[in-house]
Design a protein around this motif. Structure first.
Motif, PDB file in Angstrom:
ATOM      1  N   ARG A  75       4.323   1.522  22.469  1.00 28.04           N
ATOM      2  CA  ARG A  75       5.226   2.122  23.455  1.00 28.04           C
ATOM      3  C   ARG A  75       5.926   3.331  22.847  1.00 28.04           C
ATOM      4  N   ALA A  78       3.428   6.159  22.397  1.00 28.42           N
ATOM      5  CA  ALA A  78       3.058   6.721  23.699  1.00 28.42           C
ATOM      6  C   ALA A  78       4.179   7.595  24.260  1.00 28.42           C
ATOM      7  N   HIS A  79       5.428   7.188  24.043  1.00 22.83           N
ATOM      8  CA  HIS A  79       6.546   8.015  24.504  1.00 22.83           C
ATOM      9  C   HIS A  79       6.655   9.301  23.695  1.00 22.83           C
ATOM     10  N   ARG A 121       5.006  12.093  25.223  1.00 16.65           N
ATOM     11  CA  ARG A 121       5.766  12.622  26.363  1.00 16.65           C
ATOM     12  C   ARG A 121       7.037  13.338  25.916  1.00 16.65           C
ATOM     13  N   VAL A 137       4.254   1.210  28.875  1.00 13.71           N
ATOM     14  CA  VAL A 137       3.178   2.188  28.944  1.00 13.71           C
ATOM     15  C   VAL A 137       1.855   1.429  29.009  1.00 13.71           C
ATOM     16  N   GLU A 170      -0.158  -0.145  25.766  1.00 11.65           N
ATOM     17  CA  GLU A 170       0.725  -0.072  24.595  1.00 11.65           C
ATOM     18  C   GLU A 170       0.357  -1.093  23.524  1.00 11.65           C
TER      19      GLU A 170
END
Length: 163
Positions: free
Chosen positions: A41, A44-45, A48, A62, A65
């Motif tokens: 997670r 993955a963030h 972004r 996500v 994840e």
């Protein structure tokens, strides 16, 4: 090519030893295994543009994840094995010794204490967790076991692939 192959295998093997320890912690000490989905997670963030969280568990889930977190976990283990084999080189691969493996294994505590835990909202060296001392001790033991895993995996590679 042999150096790279050995490094990959040592990193995977040491990470597997660490994961086995993670499974044994619950029946031995009541400590649940790490949730690498939270690592997935967090990573993955990052894609972004968000690198720091007040509490990663509260961040939006996500898709994927869990597998992403496990992949990052194993790639990190391989990366730390590369540090070991890069510093101590082919001579260490030919005749692994415990000292360098433990130095790298315990040295890897810097990653969770100074990077992952603060960025995931747990504070420096787990300072924002309910029991920071216990969390630190478990991290120290786990990373020492990773170091033992580096050593054991290197010896296993020597046994299966003598040169």
């Amino acid at each position: 090519m042999t150096h790279l192959f050995f490094t990959l295998c040592i990193g995977i093997g040491a990470t597997m030893v660490m994961d086995l320890w993670g499974l044994l912690r619950r029946p031995l000490f009541g400590v649940p295994p790490a949730n690498y989905g939270m690592v997935g997670r967090w990573v993955a963030h990052m894609a972004r543009g968000r690198f720091r969280h007040d509490a990663i568990a509260q961040a939006a889930p996500v898709p994927g994840e869990q597998p992403l977190g496990w992949a990052v976990h194993y790639l990190t283990g391989i990366g730390f094995a590369a540090v070991l084999t890069g510093i101590w080189g082919p001579a260490w691969l030919q005749q692994p010794t415990l000292g360098p493996a433990l130095i790298v294994g315990i040295g890897t505590l810097a990653a969770p204490f100074l990077l992952m835990q603060p960025c995931m909202g747990l504070g420096v060296a787990a300072s924002r967790t309910p029991h920071p001392g216990a969390a630190r001790l478990q991290s120290l033991i786990t990373h020492a076991i990773f170091g033992l895993g580096l050593y054991a995996a290197a010896w296993a590679m020597r046994l299966f692939y003598p040169e």
